[in-house]
Enzyme design. Structure first.
Site, PDB file in Angstrom:
ATOM      1  N   ASN A 238     -30.887 -41.150-103.418  1.00 59.99           N
ATOM      2  CA  ASN A 238     -29.456 -41.424-103.435  1.00 59.99           C
ATOM      3  C   ASN A 238     -29.119 -42.178-104.712  1.00 59.99           C
ATOM      4  OD1 ASN A 238     -28.801 -40.198-100.973  1.00 59.99           O
ATOM      5  ND2 ASN A 238     -29.604 -41.961 -99.875  1.00 59.99           N
TER       6      ASN A 238
ATOM      7  N   GLU B 191     -35.660 -42.137-100.761  1.00 62.93           N
ATOM      8  CA  GLU B 191     -35.886 -42.120 -99.313  1.00 62.93           C
ATOM      9  C   GLU B 191     -37.162 -41.366 -98.970  1.00 62.93           C
ATOM     10  OE1 GLU B 191     -31.376 -42.417 -97.542  1.00 62.93           O
ATOM     11  OE2 GLU B 191     -32.344 -40.463 -97.456  1.00 62.93           O
TER      12      GLU B 191
ATOM     13  N   GLU C   4     -38.290 -27.179 -94.671  1.00 61.01           N
ATOM     14  CA  GLU C   4     -39.472 -28.030 -94.815  1.00 61.01           C
ATOM     15  C   GLU C   4     -40.042 -28.340 -93.450  1.00 61.01           C
ATOM     16  OE1 GLU C   4     -37.914 -31.320 -97.147  1.00 61.01           O
ATOM     17  OE2 GLU C   4     -37.425 -32.462 -95.365  1.00 61.01           O
TER      18      GLU C   4
ATOM     19  N   PHE D  71     -19.708 -42.105 -77.731  1.00 62.02           N
ATOM     20  CA  PHE D  71     -19.473 -42.518 -79.112  1.00 62.02           C
ATOM     21  C   PHE D  71     -18.261 -41.844 -79.748  1.00 62.02           C
ATOM     22  CE2 PHE D  71     -23.840 -43.395 -78.117  1.00 62.02           C
ATOM     23  CZ  PHE D  71     -24.060 -44.649 -78.675  1.00 62.02           C
TER      24      PHE D  71
ATOM     25  N   LYS E  33     -30.853 -31.196-103.349  1.00 60.23           N
ATOM     26  CA  LYS E  33     -32.139 -31.548-102.732  1.00 60.23           C
ATOM     27  C   LYS E  33     -33.271 -30.655-103.231  1.00 60.23           C
ATOM     28  CE  LYS E  33     -30.151 -33.682 -98.762  1.00 60.23           C
ATOM     29  NZ  LYS E  33     -30.257 -34.406 -97.571  1.00 60.23           N
TER      30      LYS E  33
ATOM     31  N   GLU F  47     -35.249 -37.628-100.266  1.00 60.54           N
ATOM     32  CA  GLU F  47     -34.197 -37.412-101.261  1.00 60.54           C
ATOM     33  C   GLU F  47     -33.968 -38.710-102.010  1.00 60.54           C
ATOM     34  OE1 GLU F  47     -30.191 -36.961-100.030  1.00 60.54           O
ATOM     35  OE2 GLU F  47     -30.354 -38.336 -98.363  1.00 60.54           O
TER      36      GLU F  47
HETATM   37  P1  ADP Z   1     -28.849 -36.510 -95.446  1.00 63.86           P
HETATM   38  O1  ADP Z   1     -28.799 -36.466 -96.943  1.00 63.86           O
HETATM   39  O2  ADP Z   1     -27.975 -35.489 -94.796  1.00 63.86           O
HETATM   40  O3  ADP Z   1     -28.638 -37.891 -94.893  1.00 63.86           O
HETATM   41  P2  ADP Z   1     -31.751 -36.735 -95.327  1.00 63.86           P
HETATM   42  O4  ADP Z   1     -32.623 -35.758 -96.005  1.00 63.86           O
HETATM   43  O5  ADP Z   1     -31.575 -38.070 -95.985  1.00 63.86           O
HETATM   44  O6  ADP Z   1     -30.330 -36.059 -95.056  1.00 63.86           O
HETATM   45  O7  ADP Z   1     -32.287 -36.961 -93.864  1.00 63.86           O
HETATM   46  C1  ADP Z   1     -31.595 -37.750 -92.911  1.00 63.86           C
HETATM   47  C2  ADP Z   1     -32.501 -38.048 -91.729  1.00 63.86           C
HETATM   48  O8  ADP Z   1     -32.961 -36.839 -91.119  1.00 63.86           O
HETATM   49  C3  ADP Z   1     -33.776 -38.784 -92.080  1.00 63.86           C
HETATM   50  O9  ADP Z   1     -33.584 -40.166 -92.116  1.00 63.86           O
HETATM   51  C4  ADP Z   1     -34.696 -38.371 -90.950  1.00 63.86           C
HETATM   52  O10 ADP Z   1     -34.408 -39.123 -89.784  1.00 63.86           O
HETATM   53  C5  ADP Z   1     -34.306 -36.945 -90.685  1.00 63.86           C
HETATM   54  N1  ADP Z   1     -35.162 -35.994 -91.444  1.00 63.86           N
HETATM   55  C6  ADP Z   1     -34.879 -35.401 -92.615  1.00 63.86           C
HETATM   56  N2  ADP Z   1     -35.870 -34.561 -92.993  1.00 63.86           N
HETATM   57  C7  ADP Z   1     -36.816 -34.624 -92.027  1.00 63.86           C
HETATM   58  C8  ADP Z   1     -38.080 -33.974 -91.821  1.00 63.86           C
HETATM   59  N3  ADP Z   1     -38.586 -33.108 -92.695  1.00 63.86           N
HETATM   60  N4  ADP Z   1     -38.760 -34.291 -90.708  1.00 63.86           N
HETATM   61  C9  ADP Z   1     -38.260 -35.173 -89.812  1.00 63.86           C
HETATM   62  N5  ADP Z   1     -37.094 -35.792 -89.936  1.00 63.86           N
HETATM   63  C10 ADP Z   1     -36.347 -35.534 -91.025  1.00 63.86           C
END
Ligand code: ADP
Length: 654
Positions: free
Chosen positions: A290, A275, A200, A348, A116, A288
């Site tokens: 994918n 994303e 972040e 769950f 990341k 990120e």
């Molecule tokens: P992973 O790779 O573990 O799935 P992601 O970076 O894709 O992690 O984030 C997954 C979810 O976490 C996002 O869909 C969002 O809901 C939440 N998220 C991630 N980063 C942030 C952020 N900076 N602020 C708010 N929500 C976040």
């Protein structure tokens, strides 16, 4: 074009890839672990190769075994699906080394986007708008505090190697950072063997909206619209849709352009997903990328008409994309709901066991992607997803209506599932109006999910259905035993009693109460799980099962128990003392089969309600068991490292 490909995956996505390969005239090879010897993907493929024992590390993550299987069967290419080795650069490299094509992006793009921190840097350099923060690994908790103060609370701690919501913590103050830094580092180290975390800004109440990109080996990079995946539980997607009800054309085009810019600078090839999170003002920030096919790709397929697996295979074979950005149009609306083997009514908890009955909904505008069939075993080893239910409509409302209908007639017995919960989510006004954020589930279901009362207009329908079912059962008994049918009955629900006259006129069963009567027609037969029929001319469906001497009806998020009894039996039931229930509140039982990872208490210890008692690992997830009340621990019956059966006693209170 390839003549033969191997699918390095299992479950629904293996079946999904096999389907497209077959339609392209490509022979397919499945791989399987001992747990999957009879699985659907093995049966659907042309050939199958055993690759190891049930734990993923020995089979679906075993690069050497899978490469050997591909070589041995003469596969020209390998599709990795999602999860497992799909974003593993070493796997793509191992295939390259033996001249087998990896149906996915180049090794370097996988490696760059899989980190990341690196991904964020490449995105920034490509002019993509990223979440404000500090994209560098942080050395220790105190440095993290300093950086967090600079970014401004709330902030999010994230694992560089993260995925699946692991190693992620929200921090609102310095103390949260100190705590979260330690636990996120630890979790990331355990999950990914890489403990690096960064910080972040935490964007409040955001939406998760992602762009599907597709890139060929000849320099064409296009985007295929977006998917909104804001309905999440613990940062994991539950319901996804396309298009997003929130995006306007301008924002869509801007996000699309940035996604394409990122794919270009990452020298991307194949299908990928960029994303973003989007705030209330439609400001969007890169999260990120994918580098694989996403679980939720079907909604994009339904609104664009493209088969993403086919595009991936063609691109891997060196073909050029034969359409341009202007040819990509979004038509109608599609929704996907992830059907999991879990018990939403018990927080769950994952559920495992044999699927004893499996009847997926069918019909126009309904797509079910599954790797399960009747008799299949949901095991502790893999992801507990049973199916992806996808519906389509000309409008978002039509797609949601179709989803509600399809959920109502999706029959799964033998394991617990979340269908009632999914029905509850899509029934909420704020979901219907498209007013959703990633906090939706936490806000709408603050106390979890306990099921919901049947909407009042369906109460009378439930009574009519139970009465008609009883009449049909009694008729068949009467035919066998030659007894006469009573026409006066009493319907008992939650201790309330409604006298009714149930009679038949040709194909119609008439259920007459004091004030009104309802006319039911149906072709239902005893033993069937779905009661399709019409009540006063209105089509209706309930799931129905015999429950003791009564009926259990399920629809949407509701379960109703009704008894339809002859008056004498109803009187007798009314006089029976309530059954004394054994007192089980002094014991803690294992809610699922799994491994007891840790025990947080010792004999003689006082605990308060909510305190952690033990942690059980099942389905790759850790489940914390908490005290339901205050008390003192009298005795422990299990210890860390024990394998527990469902309902096995763990400890007893004084
Ligand atoms: P992973 O790779 O573990 O799935 P992601 O970076 O894709 O992690 O984030 C997954 C979810 O976490 C996002 O869909 C969002 O809901 C939440 N998220 C991630 N980063 C942030 C952020 N900076 N602020 C708010 N929500 C976040």
């Amino acid at each position: 074009m390839f003549k033969k490909i191997l699918i390095a995956n299992r479950g629904e996505i293996a079946c999904r890839v096999i389907r497209t390969a077959k339609s392209m005239g490509i022979a397919t090879i499945a791989v399987y672990s001992d747990a999957d010897a009879n699985a659907l993907h093995v049966r659907e493929a042309d050939e199958a190769v055993r690759i190891g024992t049930p734990p993923s590390a020995d089979s679906y993550l075993n690069i050497a075994a899978i490469v050997a299987a591909a070589k041995q069967t003469g596969a020209e290419a390998v599709h990795p699906g999602y999860g497992f080795l799909s974003e593993n650069a070493a796997f793509a490299e191992a295939l390259d080394a033996v001249g087998i094509v990896f149906i996915g992006p180049p090794v370097k793009a996988i490696a760059d986007m899989g980190d990341k921190i690196t991904a964020k840097k490449i995105a920034e350099a490509a002019g993509v708008s990223t979440v404000p923060g500090h994209p560098d690994a942080i050395a220790d908790a105190e440095t993290a505090v300093t950086i967090a103060q600079k970014i401004g609370y709330p902030v999010m701690i994230k694992a560089a190697a993260g995925g699946g919501g692991k190693g992620m913590r929200i921090a609102a103050n310095d103390a949260d950072i100190r705590d979260g830094f330690r636990s996120a580092t630890h979790e990331a180290q355990a999950a990914f063997g890489d403990g690096r975390v960064f910080l972040e800004k935490y964007i409040e109440q955001p939406r998760h909206i992602e762009i599907q990109v597709i890139a060929d080996a000849h320099g064409t990079v296009l985007y295929l619209g977006e998917r909104e995946c804001s309905i999440q539980r613990r940062h994991q997607k539950v319901i996804e849709e396309a298009p997003s009800p929130f995006l306007d054309e301008k924002t869509r085009a801007a996000m699309g352009a940035q996604a394409v810019a990122l794919a270009k600078s990452a020298r991307y090839r194949s299908a990928g997903t960029v994303e973003f999170i989007v705030d209330r003002k439609r400001r969007f920030y890169f999260l990120e990328m994918n580098t694989r096919l996403q679980v939720e790709h079907p909604v994009t397929e339904l609104v664009t008409g493209f088969d993403l697996v086919e595009l991936m295979i063609r691109i891997a074979a060196g073909e050029k994309l034969n359409f341009a950005q202007k040819d990509v149009r979004l038509t109608g609306s599609a929704i996907e709901a992830r059907v999991y083997a879990e018990d939403p009514r018990r927080n769950f908890l994952p559920s495992i066991g044999r699927v004893t009955r499996y009847i997926p909904p069918t019909g126009k505008n309904i797509r079910v992607d599954t790797g399960v069939s009747e008799g299949a075993e949901i095991s502790i080893y893999y992801d507990p997803m049973i199916a992806k239910l996808v519906t389509y409509g000309d409008t978002r409302n039509a797609a949601i209506g179709k989803m509600a209908e399809a959920l109502d007639s999706f029959v799964i017995n033998g394991v617990s599932h979340n269908i009632g919960f999914l029905a509850a989510v899509i029934a909420r006004d704020s979901f219907r109006s498209g007013d959703i954020t990633t906090d939706f589930i936490a806000q709408q279901f603050p106390d979890g999910f306990k099921g919901e009362p049947l909407p009042p207009e369906q109460g009378a329908q439930a009574i009519a259905v139970a009465a008609a079912a009883q009449r049909i059962l009694a008729e068949s008994d009467a035919r066998i035993a030659g007894v006469t049918l009573p026409d006066r009955w009493v319907i008992v629900q939650d201790g309330s009693r409604y006298p009714a006259k149930i009679s038949r006129r040709n194909e119609t069963i008439i259920v007459a109460g004091y004030t009104a009567s309802q006319e039911v027609t149906t072709s239902w037969l005893p033993g069937q799980s779905l009661f399709h029929g019409s009540i006063d001319g209105v089509p209706t469906v309930f799931q129905i099962e015999r429950h003791g001497i009564g009926w259990r009806l399920t629809r949407g998020a509701s379960i109703v128990d009704l008894k339809v009894l002859p008056p004498l039996a109803a009187d007798a039931l009314g006089r029976m003392p309530a059954k004394a229930k054994p007192d089980l509140s002094r014991q803690l039982f294992s809610p699922m089969p799994g491994l007891l990872v840790s025990m947080a208490v010792t004999q003689g210890q006082d605990v308060k309600a909510g305190e952690e008692l033990a942690v059980i690992e099942a389905m790759k997830m850790e489940n914390v068991l908490r005290a339901e009340r205050d008390g003192t621990i009298k005795q422990l019956f299990a210890k860390a490292g024990d394998s527990l059966a469902v309902d096995q006693i763990i400890l007893e209170y004084l």
